[in-house]
Design an enzyme around this catalytic site. Structure first.
Site, short mmCIF file in Angstrom:
data_model
loop_
_atom_site.label_atom_id
_atom_site.label_comp_id
_atom_site.label_asym_id
_atom_site.label_seq_id
_atom_site.Cartn_x
_atom_site.Cartn_y
_atom_site.Cartn_z
CB SER A 1 23.25 10.80 -24.98
OG SER A 1 22.44 10.68 -23.82
CE1 TYR B 1 27.56 12.22 -22.42
CE2 TYR B 1 25.22 12.28 -21.86
CZ TYR B 1 26.30 11.63 -22.42
OH TYR B 1 26.14 10.38 -22.98
#
Length: 263
Positions: free
Chosen positions: A140, A153
């Site tokens: 990401s 995350y």
């Protein structure tokens, strides 16, 4: 590099980016192994592929990482070989640090980091033996810089970069490639499926994700990056600029992210 005659294994293939990759790759003369926890949904994806006879389904739970050697043995038995592993499976999180139970942090690390790492390590001897192979890991932009409400995350995604950068260095001599794919906002269910502070599912879309790249557009750009064997690819819209702000103007990025009020 070409996808022709390759065996490509995709995790997280039942929806979102994984499904879009499967459908796009099915246009090539290659063989696909599709994995996720939901076998019935994987079968639906297989049937949507242009050449379903070249597609096999292999259920996989990344959280159950102690079984990865057995899973890899099963995967290799399907077509006798694997050329590319696309580590796409994972889960996100939306909650403030102060409100996030440590079990949520652990679950994100178990699935997004340890599951992916253990699967890759189990496949690594196969790549070494044939002196070729390509690990493609979907991290990401949050693996390059951070944002509020995504602490667990961000931690897991940052960790993936550390591990796979080391793998690339150690196995350059074995002709093993590593490509890190860093999506920005992509219009999938990632926000809906994200965990909240108590571990429950969020079940709510957010505006930034809804206005993100179309998943089919993303998949095409991602496959171009894989073909070029890029070390890293940042795929998104204006949020991609955050990578460069983090590198050269970290205090400015801090102000920009605060002002954006991303949730």
């Amino acid at each position: 590099m070409t996808f022709e005659n390759k065996v490509i294994w995709i995790t997280g293939a039942s929806s979102g980016i994984g499904k879009a990759l499967a459908l796009e790759l099915s246009k090539y003369n290659c063989k696909l192994i599709l994995s996720s926890r939901r076998q019935a949904v994987l079968n639906d994806v297989k049937n949507e592929c242009l050449q379903p006879k070249n597609v096999e389904v292999l259920p996989l739970d990344l959280a159950d990482y102690y079984k990865m050697r057995t899973v890899v043995e099963k995967a290799l038995s399907l077509f006798g070989n694997i050329d590319i592993l696309i580590n796409n499976g994972g889960i996100s999180q939306r909650s403030l640090i102060i409100d996030t139970d440590i079990e949520v942090d652990k679950k994100l690390m178990d699935i997004d980091y340890l599951g992916t790492v253990t699967l890759s390590k189990a496949l690594l001897p196969h790549f070494i033996a044939k002196q070729s192979g390509h690990f493609v890991t979907v991290t990401s932009l949050m693996g390059k810089f951070s944002s509020p409400y995504r602490s667990a995350y961000c931690g897991a995604k940052h960790a993936l970069h550390g591990f796979f950068d080391a793998l690339r260095l150690e196995h350059d001599k074995d002709n093993i490639k590593v490509t890190m794919i860093c999506p920005g906002f992509v219009n999938t269910n990632v926000a809906r499926n994200a965990l909240t502070g108590d571990g429950s599912t969020r079940n709510e879309q957010d505006t930034a994700t809804e206005n993100g790249l179309n998943v089919d557009v993303f998949a095409k750009r991602m496959l171009k990056a894989i073909k070029r064997e890029k070390f890293e690819a940042y795929i998104g819209q204006k949020e991609v600029l955050g990578v460069y702000l983090k590198r050269f103007f970290p205090k400015l990025l801090h102000k920009v992210v605060l002002k954006s009020q991303v949730r």
